[in-house]
Design a protein around this motif. Structure first.
Motif: not given
Length: 292
Positions: A188-189, A269, A266, A272, A275-276
């Motif tokens: 993700s980051h 990013g 979070l 992020a 995405r999570y």
């Protein structure tokens, strides 16, 4: 779909990930409740899943926390699961990963009953318990500090705790630590964490040591080591994982693998949290489908 975010009362206002994660879950159609893991009034079975978030007081109550994980996993889905938590909450897992060829920082483990001087002569090193988080009970020493370091080891051993000693990698003072975040097995980051342990500074008494964070683009070498770490796990793809790496003369080395209750940074990013939430939506959908 109902998801519980498990925290600790002492950590409730300290988890910077909670707000962006709640907002992203709301946008994804996931109904979220933030609850303390040791709140005896909670019926965990009413949730489709429980996500471990900031249960940061478990290090002082590990048997109780592990028992709660087992009970919760019987009532609903727990992420990550009890087998992962039990393995990951004791840093002796680093020895297992090193045996599989993962580039792990040289680690020396000392068990209760062992001689507290049972670690090599190192120019600079860190002493810490194998069960710990947030740099609590961790301290940095020089060679000439050996008597104080052995006294630190002895205090931990006398309290029934296992201890680890690792060389201090000086490159971290300039380059910092890199943490790579993975959701559902996908990168993700990443962030850069400034060095936490200073010479002559005693262990923090707080729930965790204050961290200085900023976004970071990992190098190809760091990506490669992170993938190697995750491939070596005795578990399948996980809902979340954080791989913490330090720079060394031989390339990135694994400091810790955070699979239990990590900060996932979070706010650092872009995208992020979404995405999570997307990964959580997919996993929740699978849970509900299998239950029906």
């Amino acid at each position: 779909m109902k998801l519980a975010l498990a925290t600790a009362i002492a950590a409730y206002g300290l988890d910077e990930d909670l707000t962006p994660l709640r907002e992203a879950c709301d946008a994804a159609g996931i109904h979220v409740s933030v609850v303390a893991w040791d709140d005896l009034t909670v019926s965990w079975a009413r949730f489709d899943a429980v996500l471990l978030r900031s249960t940061w007081d478990y290090i002082d109550r590990l048997p109780e926390f592990l028992a709660w994980c087992d009970r919760t996993a019987l009532a609903t889905k727990l992420w990550n699961g009890p087998d992962v938590v039990r393995w990951n909450t004791d840093k002796r897992y680093l020895g297992e990963l090193a045996a599989k060829g993962v580039p792990v920082i040289e680690s020396h483990f000392i068990a209760p009953g062992d001689d507290p001087s049972n670690f090599p002569d190192l120019a600079e090193y860190v002493v810490k318990p194998t069960v710990g988080a947030g740099s609590r009970d961790a301290q940095r020493y020089l060679r000439e500090d050996r008597p104080a370091a052995e006294a630190h080891v002895r205090r931990l051993l006398d309290a029934g705790r296992h201890v680890m000693v690792q060389p201090y990698l000086r490159a971290v003072d300039e380059q910092g630590e890199t943490a790579l975040l993975f959701f559902g097995g996908r990168f993700s980051h990443a962030i850069r964490k400034a060095p936490l342990l200073k010479r002559g500074e005693g262990p923090t008494r707080a729930l965790f040591k204050e961290e200085h964070i900023q976004p970071r683009a990992p190098s190809e070498a760091e990506h490669a080591v992170a993938r190697q770490v995750l491939a070596a796990l005795p578990f399948g793809p996980l809902v979340y994982a954080r791989v913490d790496l330090l720079p060394s003369d031989t390339g990135p080395q694994l400091l810790e693998l955070e699979l239990t209750e990590p900060s996932v940074f979070l706010p650092y990013g872009e995208g992020a949290a979404a995405r999570y939430a997307s990964v959580l939506w997919d996993h929740l959908g699978t849970v509900v489908a299998n239950r029906d």
